[in-house]
Design an enzyme around this catalytic site. Sequence first.
Site, short mmCIF file in Angstrom:
data_model
loop_
_atom_site.label_atom_id
_atom_site.label_comp_id
_atom_site.label_asym_id
_atom_site.label_seq_id
_atom_site.Cartn_x
_atom_site.Cartn_y
_atom_site.Cartn_z
N SER A 148 -11.38 -0.90 2.38
CA SER A 148 -10.55 -1.16 3.56
C SER A 148 -10.02 0.16 4.12
O SER A 148 -9.28 0.87 3.45
CB SER A 148 -9.38 -2.07 3.20
OG SER A 148 -9.85 -3.32 2.74
N ARG B 238 0.82 -1.22 0.00
CA ARG B 238 0.00 0.00 0.00
C ARG B 238 0.85 1.27 0.00
O ARG B 238 0.46 2.29 0.57
CB ARG B 238 -0.96 0.03 1.20
CG ARG B 238 -1.94 -1.11 1.26
CD ARG B 238 -2.92 -1.10 0.08
NE ARG B 238 -3.92 -2.15 0.27
CZ ARG B 238 -3.78 -3.41 -0.11
NH1 ARG B 238 -2.65 -3.77 -0.72
NH2 ARG B 238 -4.72 -4.30 0.08
N GLU C 260 -5.52 3.54 5.87
CA GLU C 260 -5.09 3.55 4.47
C GLU C 260 -5.65 4.76 3.76
O GLU C 260 -5.11 5.24 2.76
CB GLU C 260 -5.60 2.27 3.80
CG GLU C 260 -5.19 2.08 2.38
CD GLU C 260 -5.66 0.75 1.80
OE1 GLU C 260 -5.75 0.66 0.56
OE2 GLU C 260 -5.92 -0.18 2.58
#
Length: 338
Positions: free
Chosen positions: A238, A165, A334
């Site tokens: 997410s 990520r 995130e």
Amino acid sequence: MKKYTDISLKPYNTFGIDVNAKCMLQYDSVQELQHIISHRDEMLAEPVLHIGSGSNLLFLDDFPGTILFSNIRHLDIVTENAESLTVNVGSGMVMDDFIALCVSRGWYGLENLSLIPGQVGASAVQNIGAYGVEAADYIVAVHCISLQDGSERLFSNAECNYSYRHSIFKEPGTKGHYAVVSVDYKLNKTFVPRLEYGGIRRALQPHTTLTAQTLRETIIEIRRQKLPDPQVLGNAGSFFMNPIISKEQFSALQQRYPDIPSYIVDEDHIKVPAGWMIEQCGWKGRSLGQAAVHDRQALVLVNKGGATGADIVNLCETVRAAVQETFGIKISPEVNFI
């Protein structure tokens, strides 16, 4: 090019946060973006923020400057041989549309990323990943325009500093300095499925023949069962990254939680699902006002209707504190707070 003033950003963020931007400029080509930047004193109200479809953003307030939005949607073959090909894809193309087109043409590799929201440009910035596959596995290069002077810059895969990520476009010295205008993806002409992650094999058992289209449809069905539709329940997918911890720390946790799920990162590190920890803390399905942890996937925070960015942040910090207290592990968002 299109210009909008005092525009609602609710359609441009999947959380459905109702805030406004002073100005938005939608460009359709590299040349239009370079024109905007070369006339920035006339065309751009500061600060400037480049967004995609807003699937990884949380707006905390009205945006006082200019939003830049790519509508570049071309797809061109760059190189091709008997085994593979490299395609250049416009940053404004919806990533799932690109994957669907690849599968239909017999270009393979990205099937496990099906239905992840967002544009192609964002896939290169976020290094999106799912079910054992990351965008970085197939990205060759990322074509960018400097938001300072309009110059072109090509980042190779190695220069992108990809990891879980993460990319160079999220690092302090580079973040916000470039607009991704296209991405080079290298794809295979032979279908080699990746089935070792997330229960894919079990979900495929009813199928006697495995094709890329079957795998894509299965991935889509798995995601739809686990994740809420942003059109129905505002969310950014997410919300938290899965933390990576040392093997020693994981072994200590295993003494307390023998059933703790995990994924090997390398010989020294283990990835632990943040959603599992959040669920163990009792937060799955719980709410703070109009912000809630999703009742089917604890990794997802949702807007039940009318939540503000501050409401989502409050829930985020409450959940993080619970995980820290219970497991001694910090989980990080995130999602980008704007």
